[in-house]
Design a protein around this motif. Structure first.
Motif, PDB file in Angstrom:
ATOM      1  N   VAL A  70       0.850  -1.181   0.000  1.00 17.05           N
ATOM      2  CA  VAL A  70       0.000   0.000   0.000  1.00 17.05           C
ATOM      3  C   VAL A  70       0.890   1.236   0.000  1.00 17.05           C
ATOM      4  CG1 VAL A  70      -1.774   1.295   1.244  1.00 17.05           C
ATOM      5  CG2 VAL A  70      -1.826  -1.217   1.237  1.00 17.05           C
ATOM      6  N   MET A  71       0.628   2.151  -0.951  1.00 16.19           N
ATOM      7  CA  MET A  71       1.362   3.416  -1.028  1.00 16.19           C
ATOM      8  C   MET A  71       0.491   4.543  -0.491  1.00 16.19           C
ATOM      9  SD  MET A  71       3.438   3.177  -4.615  1.00 16.19           S
ATOM     10  CE  MET A  71       2.034   2.639  -5.568  1.00 16.19           C
ATOM     11  N   ASP A  72       1.113   5.440   0.242  1.00 18.88           N
ATOM     12  CA  ASP A  72       0.456   6.621   0.794  1.00 18.88           C
ATOM     13  C   ASP A  72       0.519   7.724  -0.259  1.00 18.88           C
ATOM     14  OD1 ASP A  72      -0.359   8.880   2.129  1.00 18.88           O
ATOM     15  OD2 ASP A  72       1.245   8.830   3.624  1.00 18.88           O
ATOM     16  N   MET A  73      -0.563   7.921  -0.995  1.00 20.77           N
ATOM     17  CA  MET A  73      -0.554   8.868  -2.109  1.00 20.77           C
ATOM     18  C   MET A  73      -0.397  10.321  -1.649  1.00 20.77           C
ATOM     19  SD  MET A  73      -0.465   6.866  -4.595  1.00 20.77           S
ATOM     20  CE  MET A  73      -0.678   7.933  -6.003  1.00 20.77           C
ATOM     21  N   SER A  74      -0.725  10.609  -0.384  1.00 15.22           N
ATOM     22  CA  SER A  74      -0.532  11.972   0.121  1.00 15.22           C
ATOM     23  C   SER A  74       0.943  12.298   0.311  1.00 15.22           C
ATOM     24  CB  SER A  74      -1.287  12.171   1.439  1.00 15.22           C
ATOM     25  OG  SER A  74      -0.682  11.419   2.473  1.00 15.22           O
ATOM     26  N   SER A  75       1.802  11.293   0.223  1.00 13.40           N
ATOM     27  CA  SER A  75       3.243  11.508   0.423  1.00 13.40           C
ATOM     28  C   SER A  75       3.973  11.851  -0.870  1.00 13.40           C
ATOM     29  CB  SER A  75       3.870  10.252   1.038  1.00 13.40           C
ATOM     30  OG  SER A  75       3.930   9.207   0.066  1.00 13.40           O
ATOM     31  N   ILE A  76       3.256  11.986  -1.982  1.00 15.76           N
ATOM     32  CA  ILE A  76       3.912  12.280  -3.266  1.00 15.76           C
ATOM     33  C   ILE A  76       4.781  13.524  -3.129  1.00 15.76           C
ATOM     34  CG2 ILE A  76       3.570  13.015  -5.667  1.00 15.76           C
ATOM     35  CD1 ILE A  76       0.967  11.444  -5.686  1.00 15.76           C
ATOM     36  N   GLN A  77       6.035  13.362  -3.497  1.00 13.56           N
ATOM     37  CA  GLN A  77       6.970  14.487  -3.497  1.00 13.56           C
ATOM     38  C   GLN A  77       7.648  14.590  -4.852  1.00 13.56           C
ATOM     39  OE1 GLN A  77       9.754  14.172  -0.256  1.00 13.56           O
ATOM     40  NE2 GLN A  77       8.207  14.662   1.261  1.00 13.56           N
ATOM     41  N   HIS A  92      -0.635  19.897  -7.574  1.00 14.87           N
ATOM     42  CA  HIS A  92      -1.380  19.471  -8.753  1.00 14.87           C
ATOM     43  C   HIS A  92      -1.461  17.942  -8.824  1.00 14.87           C
ATOM     44  CE1 HIS A  92      -2.257  20.148 -13.311  1.00 14.87           C
ATOM     45  NE2 HIS A  92      -3.341  19.927 -12.613  1.00 14.87           N
ATOM     46  N   LEU A  93      -0.362  17.248  -8.517  1.00 18.59           N
ATOM     47  CA  LEU A  93      -0.363  15.784  -8.533  1.00 18.59           C
ATOM     48  C   LEU A  93      -1.328  15.209  -7.499  1.00 18.59           C
ATOM     49  CD1 LEU A  93       3.450  15.056  -8.959  1.00 18.59           C
ATOM     50  CD2 LEU A  93       1.647  14.718 -10.673  1.00 18.59           C
ATOM     51  N   LYS A  94      -1.507  15.907  -6.385  1.00 19.95           N
ATOM     52  CA  LYS A  94      -2.403  15.448  -5.327  1.00 19.95           C
ATOM     53  C   LYS A  94      -3.867  15.801  -5.614  1.00 19.95           C
ATOM     54  CE  LYS A  94       1.234  15.678  -1.858  1.00 19.95           C
ATOM     55  NZ  LYS A  94       1.731  16.304  -0.625  1.00 19.95           N
ATOM     56  N   SER A  95      -4.097  16.706  -6.566  1.00 17.25           N
ATOM     57  CA  SER A  95      -5.458  17.158  -6.883  1.00 17.25           C
ATOM     58  C   SER A  95      -6.211  16.112  -7.700  1.00 17.25           C
ATOM     59  CB  SER A  95      -5.400  18.481  -7.663  1.00 17.25           C
ATOM     60  OG  SER A  95      -5.054  18.229  -9.022  1.00 17.25           O
ATOM     61  N   SER A  96      -7.494  16.374  -7.919  1.00 21.96           N
ATOM     62  CA  SER A  96      -8.327  15.444  -8.698  1.00 21.96           C
ATOM     63  C   SER A  96      -7.915  15.389 -10.173  1.00 21.96           C
ATOM     64  CB  SER A  96      -9.801  15.805  -8.559  1.00 21.96           C
ATOM     65  OG  SER A  96     -10.026  17.113  -9.043  1.00 21.96           O
ATOM     66  N   ASP A  97      -7.141  16.354 -10.667  1.00 20.45           N
ATOM     67  CA  ASP A  97      -6.610  16.280 -12.031  1.00 20.45           C
ATOM     68  C   ASP A  97      -5.731  15.044 -12.195  1.00 20.45           C
ATOM     69  OD1 ASP A  97      -7.810  18.572 -12.995  1.00 20.45           O
ATOM     70  OD2 ASP A  97      -6.022  19.827 -12.778  1.00 20.45           O
ATOM     71  N   TYR A 163      -5.311  13.963 -17.030  1.00 17.49           N
ATOM     72  CA  TYR A 163      -4.900  15.350 -17.246  1.00 17.49           C
ATOM     73  C   TYR A 163      -3.727  15.407 -18.233  1.00 17.49           C
ATOM     74  CZ  TYR A 163      -3.425  20.117 -16.413  1.00 17.49           C
ATOM     75  OH  TYR A 163      -3.091  21.429 -16.588  1.00 17.49           O
ATOM     76  N   GLY A 164      -3.861  16.215 -19.258  1.00 16.21           N
ATOM     77  CA  GLY A 164      -2.789  16.429 -20.234  1.00 16.21           C
ATOM     78  C   GLY A 164      -2.479  15.238 -21.116  1.00 16.21           C
ATOM     79  N   SER A 165      -3.356  14.247 -21.147  1.00 10.38           N
ATOM     80  CA  SER A 165      -3.120  13.040 -21.933  1.00 10.38           C
ATOM     81  C   SER A 165      -3.525  13.246 -23.382  1.00 10.38           C
ATOM     82  CB  SER A 165      -3.925  11.876 -21.343  1.00 10.38           C
ATOM     83  OG  SER A 165      -3.887  10.765 -22.230  1.00 10.38           O
ATOM     84  N   GLY A 166      -2.610  12.998 -24.284  1.00 11.99           N
ATOM     85  CA  GLY A 166      -2.901  13.075 -25.707  1.00 11.99           C
ATOM     86  C   GLY A 166      -3.878  11.999 -26.161  1.00 11.99           C
ATOM     87  N   SER A 167      -4.084  10.988 -25.341  1.00 12.44           N
ATOM     88  CA  SER A 167      -5.043   9.932 -25.666  1.00 12.44           C
ATOM     89  C   SER A 167      -6.487  10.402 -25.495  1.00 12.44           C
ATOM     90  CB  SER A 167      -4.824   8.714 -24.757  1.00 12.44           C
ATOM     91  OG  SER A 167      -3.547   8.176 -24.940  1.00 12.44           O
ATOM     92  N   PHE A 168      -6.689  11.478 -24.733  1.00 16.76           N
ATOM     93  CA  PHE A 168      -8.043  11.946 -24.440  1.00 16.76           C
ATOM     94  C   PHE A 168      -8.306  13.382 -24.888  1.00 16.76           C
ATOM     95  CE2 PHE A 168      -7.193   8.509 -21.530  1.00 16.76           C
ATOM     96  CZ  PHE A 168      -8.329   7.742 -21.674  1.00 16.76           C
ATOM     97  N   PHE A 169      -7.246  14.154 -25.075  1.00 21.68           N
ATOM     98  CA  PHE A 169      -7.419  15.567 -25.419  1.00 21.68           C
ATOM     99  C   PHE A 169      -6.631  15.895 -26.680  1.00 21.68           C
ATOM    100  CE2 PHE A 169      -7.746  15.132 -20.789  1.00 21.68           C
ATOM    101  CZ  PHE A 169      -9.021  15.619 -20.589  1.00 21.68           C
ATOM    102  N   ASP A 170      -7.246  16.669 -27.560  1.00 18.95           N
ATOM    103  CA  ASP A 170      -6.600  17.070 -28.810  1.00 18.95           C
ATOM    104  C   ASP A 170      -5.878  18.405 -28.632  1.00 18.95           C
ATOM    105  OD1 ASP A 170      -7.628  14.864 -30.191  1.00 18.95           O
ATOM    106  OD2 ASP A 170      -9.511  15.918 -30.644  1.00 18.95           O
TER     107      ASP A 170
END
Length: 189
Positions: A70-77, A92-97, A163-170
């Protein structure tokens, strides 16, 4: 008849007890273990870390047969930026984006099977859950003494991280962020 039934029941209990105790949990030392991530975009890349919250391999006869991490996603640095730029990207990485840590504070890997390939190398099959989405994943793990190493390539778009994925956004141009991100994991026991 009762005597035969009783003997059979005792035999079954002994067999199951023996099987249950032949598997042991090999707990990870989370302070000594590291998870390093790399994400790439058209104009470069960023690196950072994520802390393990807990983890173990399930071992039988000194071989991996299962496990859970299990990884603690709030610890992203972010480790390649400093100051305000670092704080902005971490936020931004911790946000819903991206990983939406308020709603999804953990990511989990459950090993469903493992096959020894020789010389401490294992082929692993597991289920990876990020943002409430679970998908199968396969990778190799190298066990050496009291440590294990692996490298994972994860397609974030499968886990609703778009977010920012070329697979979903033109027409993103040089703002495109590649779907795959990398995890380099060193586990210490």
């Amino acid at each position: 008849m009762n005597k035969g039934f009783l003997k059979s029941a005792v035999a079954i209990v002994v067999v199951f007890t023996t099987l249950a105790f032949s598997q042991i949990k090999k707990e990870v030392n989370i302070e000594a273990s590291t998870v390093t991530w790399t994400g790439e975009k058209v104009t470069g890349s960023h690196q950072g870390t994520i802390a393990l919250e807990k983890g173990f391999f399930l071992m039988e006869d000194d071989k991996i047969v299962g496990g859970e991490f299990v990884m603690d996603m709030s610890s992203i640095q972010v480790t390649d930026l400093k100051g305000e730029n670092r704080q902005k990207l971490e936020g931004h990485l911790k946000s819903s984006d991206f990983f939406g840590i308020e709603k999804f504070p953990e990511a989990k890997l459950v090993i469903t099977s493992a096959a020894a390939k020789g010389n401490g190398k294992y082929g692993i099959v597991g289920d990876l859950t990020i943002k409430g989405e679970t998908h199968p994943i396969t990778f190799d793990v190298m066990m050496e003494g009291d440590s294990a190493k692996t490298h994972l390539t994860i397609d974030r778009s499968k886990y609703d991280v778009r977010y920012g994925s070329g697979s979903f956004f033109d027409n993103l141009g040089d703002k495109t962020i590649y779907d795959n991100f990398e995890l380099d994991i060193v586990l210490k026991f």
